[in-house]
Design a protein around this motif. Sequence first.
Motif, PDB file in Angstrom:
ATOM      1  N   HIS A 236       0.985  -1.192  -0.145  1.00  0.00           N
ATOM      2  CA  HIS A 236      -0.035  -0.086  -0.164  1.00  0.00           C
ATOM      3  C   HIS A 236       0.845   1.191   0.015  1.00  0.00           C
ATOM      4  O   HIS A 236       0.511   2.052  -0.698  1.00  0.00           O
ATOM      5  CB  HIS A 236      -0.747   0.009   1.241  1.00  0.00           C
ATOM      6  CG  HIS A 236      -1.727   1.090   1.327  1.00  0.00           C
ATOM      7  ND1 HIS A 236      -2.756   1.412   0.353  1.00  0.00           N
ATOM      8  CD2 HIS A 236      -1.706   2.130   2.350  1.00  0.00           C
ATOM      9  CE1 HIS A 236      -3.381   2.744   0.593  1.00  0.00           C
ATOM     10  NE2 HIS A 236      -3.029   2.926   2.051  1.00  0.00           N
ATOM     11  N   GLY A 239       2.677   2.203  -3.280  1.00  0.00           N
ATOM     12  CA  GLY A 239       1.794   2.921  -4.277  1.00  0.00           C
ATOM     13  C   GLY A 239       1.879   4.503  -4.349  1.00  0.00           C
ATOM     14  O   GLY A 239       0.926   4.967  -5.314  1.00  0.00           O
ATOM     15  N   GLN A 242      -1.748   7.423  -3.902  1.00  0.00           N
ATOM     16  CA  GLN A 242      -2.872   6.581  -4.175  1.00  0.00           C
ATOM     17  C   GLN A 242      -2.750   5.096  -3.575  1.00  0.00           C
ATOM     18  O   GLN A 242      -3.713   4.476  -3.854  1.00  0.00           O
ATOM     19  CB  GLN A 242      -3.094   6.473  -5.630  1.00  0.00           C
ATOM     20  CG  GLN A 242      -3.132   7.783  -6.396  1.00  0.00           C
ATOM     21  CD  GLN A 242      -3.527   7.576  -7.791  1.00  0.00           C
ATOM     22  OE1 GLN A 242      -4.213   6.741  -8.361  1.00  0.00           O
ATOM     23  NE2 GLN A 242      -2.856   8.481  -8.704  1.00  0.00           N
ATOM     24  N   MET A 244      -2.757   1.468  -2.479  1.00  0.00           N
ATOM     25  CA  MET A 244      -2.642  -0.020  -3.068  1.00  0.00           C
ATOM     26  C   MET A 244      -3.410   0.250  -4.607  1.00  0.00           C
ATOM     27  O   MET A 244      -3.092  -0.660  -5.402  1.00  0.00           O
ATOM     28  CB  MET A 244      -3.542  -1.045  -2.178  1.00  0.00           C
ATOM     29  CG  MET A 244      -3.611  -2.433  -2.851  1.00  0.00           C
ATOM     30  SD  MET A 244      -2.366  -3.208  -2.943  1.00  0.00           S
ATOM     31  CE  MET A 244      -1.970  -3.879  -1.337  1.00  0.00           C
ATOM     32  N   ARG A 245      -4.268   1.111  -4.870  1.00  0.00           N
ATOM     33  CA  ARG A 245      -4.836   1.295  -6.202  1.00  0.00           C
ATOM     34  C   ARG A 245      -3.920   1.456  -7.200  1.00  0.00           C
ATOM     35  O   ARG A 245      -3.910   0.807  -8.198  1.00  0.00           O
ATOM     36  CB  ARG A 245      -5.887   2.577  -5.972  1.00  0.00           C
ATOM     37  CG  ARG A 245      -6.567   2.590  -7.316  1.00  0.00           C
ATOM     38  CD  ARG A 245      -7.583   4.104  -7.065  1.00  0.00           C
ATOM     39  NE  ARG A 245      -8.691   3.702  -5.981  1.00  0.00           N
ATOM     40  CZ  ARG A 245      -9.561   3.108  -6.406  1.00  0.00           C
ATOM     41  NH1 ARG A 245      -9.955   2.236  -7.362  1.00  0.00           N
ATOM     42  NH2 ARG A 245     -10.557   2.743  -5.068  1.00  0.00           N
ATOM     43  N   HIS A 246      -2.898   2.254  -7.029  1.00  0.00           N
ATOM     44  CA  HIS A 246      -2.021   2.780  -7.989  1.00  0.00           C
ATOM     45  C   HIS A 246      -0.941   1.445  -8.111  1.00  0.00           C
ATOM     46  O   HIS A 246      -0.445   0.947  -9.057  1.00  0.00           O
ATOM     47  CB  HIS A 246      -1.270   4.025  -7.595  1.00  0.00           C
ATOM     48  CG  HIS A 246      -0.028   4.306  -8.590  1.00  0.00           C
ATOM     49  ND1 HIS A 246      -0.141   4.752  -9.779  1.00  0.00           N
ATOM     50  CD2 HIS A 246       1.411   4.092  -8.428  1.00  0.00           C
ATOM     51  CE1 HIS A 246       0.881   4.789 -10.526  1.00  0.00           C
ATOM     52  NE2 HIS A 246       1.968   4.382  -9.688  1.00  0.00           N
ATOM     53  N   LEU A 248      -1.449  -1.935  -7.553  1.00  0.00           N
ATOM     54  CA  LEU A 248      -1.965  -2.824  -8.365  1.00  0.00           C
ATOM     55  C   LEU A 248      -1.995  -2.305  -9.751  1.00  0.00           C
ATOM     56  O   LEU A 248      -1.676  -3.255 -10.591  1.00  0.00           O
ATOM     57  CB  LEU A 248      -3.404  -3.332  -7.793  1.00  0.00           C
ATOM     58  CG  LEU A 248      -3.483  -3.845  -6.471  1.00  0.00           C
ATOM     59  CD1 LEU A 248      -4.807  -4.181  -6.082  1.00  0.00           C
ATOM     60  CD2 LEU A 248      -2.537  -5.266  -6.479  1.00  0.00           C
ATOM     61  N   GLU A 249      -2.279  -1.301 -10.234  1.00  0.00           N
ATOM     62  CA  GLU A 249      -2.171  -0.765 -11.723  1.00  0.00           C
ATOM     63  C   GLU A 249      -0.837  -0.728 -12.214  1.00  0.00           C
ATOM     64  O   GLU A 249      -0.550  -1.316 -13.212  1.00  0.00           O
ATOM     65  CB  GLU A 249      -2.845   0.600 -11.446  1.00  0.00           C
ATOM     66  CG  GLU A 249      -4.342   0.670 -11.503  1.00  0.00           C
ATOM     67  CD  GLU A 249      -5.008   1.962 -11.293  1.00  0.00           C
ATOM     68  OE1 GLU A 249      -4.184   3.083 -11.476  1.00  0.00           O
ATOM     69  OE2 GLU A 249      -6.306   2.215 -11.218  1.00  0.00           O
ATOM     70  N   GLN A 250      -0.005  -0.512 -11.292  1.00  0.00           N
ATOM     71  CA  GLN A 250       1.434  -0.201 -12.031  1.00  0.00           C
ATOM     72  C   GLN A 250       2.149  -1.702 -11.813  1.00  0.00           C
ATOM     73  O   GLN A 250       2.941  -2.053 -12.757  1.00  0.00           O
ATOM     74  CB  GLN A 250       2.270   0.795 -10.987  1.00  0.00           C
ATOM     75  CG  GLN A 250       3.482   1.085 -11.447  1.00  0.00           C
ATOM     76  CD  GLN A 250       3.592   1.922 -12.602  1.00  0.00           C
ATOM     77  OE1 GLN A 250       2.784   2.604 -12.999  1.00  0.00           O
ATOM     78  NE2 GLN A 250       4.854   2.124 -13.225  1.00  0.00           N
ATOM     79  N   GLY A 252       0.547  -4.911 -10.836  1.00  0.00           N
ATOM     80  CA  GLY A 252      -0.148  -5.972 -10.952  1.00  0.00           C
ATOM     81  C   GLY A 252       0.315  -7.012 -12.077  1.00  0.00           C
ATOM     82  O   GLY A 252       0.162  -8.131 -12.036  1.00  0.00           O
TER      83      GLY A 252
END
Length: 311
Positions: A236, A239, A242, A244-246, A248-250, A252
């Motif tokens: 988390h 990232g 942002q 964990m959102r970023h 996972l996008e970056q 993942g």
Amino acid sequence: MGNESKKVAVIGTGVIGNGWIIRFLANGFDVVAFDPADGAEERTSAAIDRAWESVEALGLKEGASKERLTFVSTLEEAVQGADLIQENVPERVDVKQAVLHDIDVHSKSNAIIGSSTSGIKPTDLQEKLKNPEKLVVAHPFNPVYLLPLVEIVGGEKTTQNTIDTAYKIYESAQMKPMVIDKEIEGFIADRLMEALWREALHLVNDGVATTEEVDKAITYGAGLRWAQMGPFMTFHLAGGDQGMRHMLEQFGPALKLPWTKLEAPELTDELKERVITGCENFANDRSVEELERQRNEFLVKLIDLVEDYWP
């Protein structure tokens, strides 16, 4: 279990059983122990003496005393009147079922039976019990007298009241109980450690790293972060703003890359020798007892630090 008398029976006094004894004594419990092995009482006494300095440094609860331990000669005598019976016999289903059956027969109706198994499902352990609702898996971590995590897992016939009562008892022994709602072999913490252990063995087996280099990678990298927060919170923070959102996008998509190996390598004589030699060399003539003492001193300081920053 508030401030009233607290009686625990410990069945089996190997490394884990003795760890439980020390933790309970350090937290003001009365402890009755049983182990049929020759010299068990003497080994337990020596283990308590070695560890007591560490639990004193961590902080003793009111009423804590080595003198609150009683060794008895039969299982029946050990479990009579106990609020909690902690079973620590060898990790074989048939052996545990037989011992747990005897514990069930001789313990009081509202006693909690906790099995220290590291991987057997509680439903399998309940099979021979007349009162299966009394049993939970209560899986600790070595050294039990310092590491606070205990995984509590109920079987198909375990009641919610048993789980709730077990949680309160372990919490009163200054543990951090974690209830696992779904039965699974190996539970949670050991499955995570097993995955890392398998990958570590592959790295040594393939000549990528020595045992010392693998340990260094954890000690000075991931391990320092994991002492405060686990893998999810660690990622988390990776990232950025942002979280964990970023992350996972970056990153993942990288999960699909074949970086790791899921199956353990064959434990050949050559691999065993590499691992054994590597560990012995790094120990550098320090005995296991000396390494345990150094580990305990470190853990006491680390646990205090973790409590300050992540209560």
